[in-house]
Design a protein around this motif. Structure first.
Motif, PDB file in Angstrom:
ATOM      1  N   VAL A 147      97.200  74.568  27.141  1.00 19.71           N
ATOM      2  CA  VAL A 147      97.043  75.878  27.778  1.00 19.71           C
ATOM      3  C   VAL A 147      95.714  75.927  28.531  1.00 19.71           C
ATOM      4  CG1 VAL A 147      96.741  78.339  27.340  1.00 19.71           C
ATOM      5  CG2 VAL A 147      98.496  77.063  26.097  1.00 19.71           C
ATOM      6  N   SER A 148      94.662  75.389  27.911  1.00 19.85           N
ATOM      7  CA  SER A 148      93.346  75.352  28.571  1.00 19.85           C
ATOM      8  C   SER A 148      93.417  74.576  29.875  1.00 19.85           C
ATOM      9  CB  SER A 148      92.314  74.707  27.632  1.00 19.85           C
ATOM     10  OG  SER A 148      92.239  75.368  26.401  1.00 19.85           O
ATOM     11  N   ASP A 149      94.134  73.456  29.868  1.00 21.17           N
ATOM     12  CA  ASP A 149      94.274  72.660  31.096  1.00 21.17           C
ATOM     13  C   ASP A 149      94.967  73.459  32.194  1.00 21.17           C
ATOM     14  OD1 ASP A 149      93.013  70.385  30.174  1.00 21.17           O
ATOM     15  OD2 ASP A 149      94.861  69.433  29.471  1.00 21.17           O
ATOM     16  N   ILE A 150      96.009  74.206  31.823  1.00 24.64           N
ATOM     17  CA  ILE A 150      96.746  75.004  32.809  1.00 24.64           C
ATOM     18  C   ILE A 150      95.837  76.074  33.416  1.00 24.64           C
ATOM     19  CG2 ILE A 150      98.650  76.651  33.093  1.00 24.64           C
ATOM     20  CD1 ILE A 150     100.078  75.079  30.792  1.00 24.64           C
ATOM     21  N   ILE A 151      95.083  76.755  32.557  1.00 24.86           N
ATOM     22  CA  ILE A 151      94.193  77.820  33.043  1.00 24.86           C
ATOM     23  C   ILE A 151      93.101  77.224  33.935  1.00 24.86           C
ATOM     24  CG2 ILE A 151      92.475  79.517  32.294  1.00 24.86           C
ATOM     25  CD1 ILE A 151      94.190  79.872  29.740  1.00 24.86           C
ATOM     26  N   TYR A 152      92.519  76.124  33.485  1.00 24.41           N
ATOM     27  CA  TYR A 152      91.433  75.492  34.244  1.00 24.41           C
ATOM     28  C   TYR A 152      91.911  75.091  35.642  1.00 24.41           C
ATOM     29  CZ  TYR A 152      87.627  72.159  35.228  1.00 24.41           C
ATOM     30  OH  TYR A 152      86.571  71.482  35.788  1.00 24.41           O
ATOM     31  N   GLU A 153      93.075  74.478  35.718  1.00 22.57           N
ATOM     32  CA  GLU A 153      93.583  74.028  37.013  1.00 22.57           C
ATOM     33  C   GLU A 153      93.925  75.203  37.917  1.00 22.57           C
ATOM     34  OE1 GLU A 153      96.669  71.154  36.744  1.00 22.57           O
ATOM     35  OE2 GLU A 153      96.807  70.860  38.911  1.00 22.57           O
ATOM     36  N   ARG A 154      94.480  76.266  37.312  1.00 22.76           N
ATOM     37  CA  ARG A 154      94.849  77.433  38.138  1.00 22.76           C
ATOM     38  C   ARG A 154      93.624  78.127  38.717  1.00 22.76           C
ATOM     39  NH1 ARG A 154      96.108  80.161  41.399  1.00 22.76           N
ATOM     40  NH2 ARG A 154      97.829  81.648  41.637  1.00 22.76           N
ATOM     41  N   LEU A 155      92.515  78.117  37.973  1.00 25.79           N
ATOM     42  CA  LEU A 155      91.322  78.842  38.415  1.00 25.79           C
ATOM     43  C   LEU A 155      90.350  77.982  39.212  1.00 25.79           C
ATOM     44  CD1 LEU A 155      90.522  81.103  35.311  1.00 25.79           C
ATOM     45  CD2 LEU A 155      91.832  81.642  37.375  1.00 25.79           C
ATOM     46  N   THR A 156      90.399  76.662  39.057  1.00 20.89           N
ATOM     47  CA  THR A 156      89.441  75.806  39.774  1.00 20.89           C
ATOM     48  C   THR A 156      90.103  74.926  40.820  1.00 20.89           C
ATOM     49  OG1 THR A 156      89.604  73.927  38.261  1.00 20.89           O
ATOM     50  CG2 THR A 156      88.036  75.688  37.668  1.00 20.89           C
ATOM     51  N   GLY A 157      91.404  74.715  40.707  1.00 18.32           N
ATOM     52  CA  GLY A 157      92.086  73.789  41.607  1.00 18.32           C
ATOM     53  C   GLY A 157      92.004  72.340  41.147  1.00 18.32           C
ATOM     54  N   ASP A 158      91.254  72.080  40.072  1.00 21.39           N
ATOM     55  CA  ASP A 158      91.111  70.718  39.550  1.00 21.39           C
ATOM     56  C   ASP A 158      91.863  70.586  38.228  1.00 21.39           C
ATOM     57  OD1 ASP A 158      89.344  70.105  41.644  1.00 21.39           O
ATOM     58  OD2 ASP A 158      87.649  70.940  40.518  1.00 21.39           O
ATOM     59  N   ARG A 159      92.406  69.423  37.978  1.00 23.37           N
ATOM     60  CA  ARG A 159      93.130  69.192  36.742  1.00 23.37           C
ATOM     61  C   ARG A 159      92.173  69.232  35.548  1.00 23.37           C
ATOM     62  NH1 ARG A 159      97.332  64.191  35.442  1.00 23.37           N
ATOM     63  NH2 ARG A 159      97.987  64.965  33.397  1.00 23.37           N
ATOM     64  N   GLY A 160      92.569  69.898  34.483  1.00 26.70           N
ATOM     65  CA  GLY A 160      91.744  69.948  33.281  1.00 26.70           C
ATOM     66  C   GLY A 160      91.860  68.672  32.470  1.00 26.70           C
ATOM     67  N   ALA A 161      90.861  68.432  31.606  1.00 29.09           N
ATOM     68  CA  ALA A 161      90.859  67.223  30.766  1.00 29.09           C
ATOM     69  C   ALA A 161      90.658  67.587  29.300  1.00 29.09           C
ATOM     70  CB  ALA A 161      89.763  66.264  31.228  1.00 29.09           C
ATOM     71  N   PHE A 162      91.129  68.784  28.910  1.00 27.92           N
ATOM     72  CA  PHE A 162      90.978  69.188  27.505  1.00 27.92           C
ATOM     73  C   PHE A 162      91.977  68.452  26.614  1.00 27.92           C
ATOM     74  CE2 PHE A 162      89.889  72.908  30.180  1.00 27.92           C
ATOM     75  CZ  PHE A 162      88.540  72.941  29.906  1.00 27.92           C
ATOM     76  N   ASP A 163      93.176  68.179  27.131  1.00 29.57           N
ATOM     77  CA  ASP A 163      94.189  67.480  26.352  1.00 29.57           C
ATOM     78  C   ASP A 163      94.019  65.971  26.534  1.00 29.57           C
ATOM     79  OD1 ASP A 163      96.399  66.957  24.765  1.00 29.57           O
ATOM     80  OD2 ASP A 163      97.762  67.018  26.501  1.00 29.57           O
ATOM     81  N   THR A 164      92.838  65.507  26.211  1.00 34.64           N
ATOM     82  CA  THR A 164      92.527  64.077  26.258  1.00 34.64           C
ATOM     83  C   THR A 164      91.791  63.723  24.968  1.00 34.64           C
ATOM     84  OG1 THR A 164      90.447  64.489  27.430  1.00 34.64           O
ATOM     85  CG2 THR A 164      92.396  64.008  28.771  1.00 34.64           C
TER      86      THR A 164
END
Length: 431
Positions: A147-164
């Protein structure tokens, strides 16, 4: 409430061995003007009085440690909505939040749950995204990271790396005996699991491109040897045990080859091992010390450390061998390179004035700068989205991990509860 999208998750965290202490993350420097967001505690609908995980709390902690977001304190929230139709947008505008996350954790079976969330734009009063995620109990933290990755990408345009995940080597002492352990934990330091342990040193963990295997150096037989170990079943194979040095494994982008350092010719040189037939290709042949190879993302060339000019500097050579080209000229020491996923930036250990810090070279502009300000930094490793670099350093004479954003503005410390930690390696994306 607007209808929620849905998708299925395949959650496969099945590392087999015992867990050890978690890494504690401390934000030591953030960014002024971080984006104000509110992650409202999720509603809970289940048998127990309390939910098994604080999903909203995990999301808020993830966003906070990037330094790019400033999550609101739950105690300061003007209301506790759990769906868009319950939100008073004017109240949140007055409170200063630009974005709002609301959601619900629902138990759907004995060990199964549904995580629903919506990301809302407070100014426009509209939903930016929303999902319903089915998940088993043991993977609730991972669902929160996704969920954090989805929010991060939607708000910054960059892919999140929390699920790593992050691999590292821990050192603990019990009754005078030193114990080394190769461990893997979530990127936020939780869920640490031991992959391999030994009374002898373990070094240089390296992730395969699919995130399913680790290559590393073990001294368990009183000499350096390189092993590859599966993370889902523990199968372990020795792939290099030549006379002399066997060190610094690095996977090719296609996962079919390993670059490594061998001294079978006398001086350490860079070789490439084909994992399908175990054939070796010698890439460098020089009287100097050539070591610490790293593949460029296109797999055509390898960057490595060499003292062929009298001091350790970075060089690039075709993966099939050939003329090496020097890349770094700043300072007396540049080594231990990690390459950004787009290949445009090189992070390294930069030595100057008796201090070893993390430096960053932009290959296009040739601009070089140091990102850290301590004195004994080593082993940098890029996050798979290129936003952060994890590295080893010391704090109070104790080995700890740290992370810095690629612009140098955000700094974190990752401290083991017991013992020391070193040799970090950030995983690729795990999908």
């Amino acid at each position: 409430m607007k209808p929620l999208n849905s998708f299925l998750l395949l959650l496969l965290l099945t590392l087999p061995l015992a867990a050890q202490g978690a890494l504690e993350i401390r934000i030591t420097q953030g960014v002024e003007g971080a984006m104000p967001v509110a992650i409202v505690p999720f509603a809970w609908d289940g048998e127990a009085s309390r939910p098994p995980e604080d999903v909203a709390g995990i999301i808020a902690a993830n966003l906070n440690r990037t330094g790019r977001f400033s999550p609101a304190d739950p105690d300061d929230m003007p209301q506790r909505p759990h769906g868009a139709d319950e939100v008073s947008y004017s109240t949140w505008r007055d409170q200063g939040s630009e974005y709002l996350v609301v959601g619900r954790l629902q138990q759907t079976d004995q060990d199964r749950y549904s995580v629903r969330f919506q990301l809302l734009d407070v100014a426009s009063e509209r939903q930016l995204t929303g999902y319903s995620i089915p998940v088993e109990r043991g993977n609730l933290r991972r669902a929160a990271h996704m969920v954090s990755d989805i929010i991060y990408e939607r708000l910054t345009g960059d892919r999140g790396a929390f699920d790593t995940q992050v691999a590292y080597v821990s050192l603990t002492r019990r009754d005078g005996d030193l114990r080394f352990a190769l461990q893997v934990a979530d990127a936020d330091g939780h869920n640490p699991k031991t992959v391999f342990s030994s009374s002898q040193p373990i070094m240089s963990p390296a992730w395969s491109p699919d995130g399913r295997r680790l290559a590393y150096v073990s001294f368990e037989n009183r000499r350096s040897e390189i092993y590859i170990q599966d993370l889902d079943g523990g199968n372990r194979t020795r792939v290099a045990s030549h006379e002399g040095i066997n060190s610094a494994p690095a996977w090719s982008p296609d996962g079919r080859r390993l670059a490594l350092t061998l001294s079978r010719g006398g001086q350490p040189d860079i070789y490439v091992l084909d994992l399908s037939d175990q054939s070796l290709t010698r890439v460098t042949q020089h009287r100097a010390i050539d070591t610490e190879p790293a593949w460029m993302p296109d797999g055509r060339s390898i960057v490595f450390t060499s003292d062929r000019a009298g001091q350790p500097q970075l060089y690039e050579v075709p993966a099939r061998g050939g003329q090496a080209q020097r890349l770094t000229f700043e300072g007396r020491y540049n080594g231990g390179v990690t390459i950004s996923p787009d290949g445009r930036r090189l992070a390294m250990v930069h030595g100057a004035g008796g201090r070893f810090r993390i430096g960053l070279l932009d290959r296009d502009s040739r601009l070089f700068r140091t990102l850290t300000d301590s004195g004994m930094d080593e082993s940098p490793s890029f996050a798979p989205n290129g936003s952060m670099i994890i590295y080893a350093t010391s704090e109070g004479g104790r080995g700890v991990l740290a992370a810095v954003s690629e612009d140098g503005r955000v700094h974190q410390r990752l401290v083991l509860e017991d013992g020391e930690v070193r040799e970090p390696a950030w995983s690729p994306f795990l999908d």
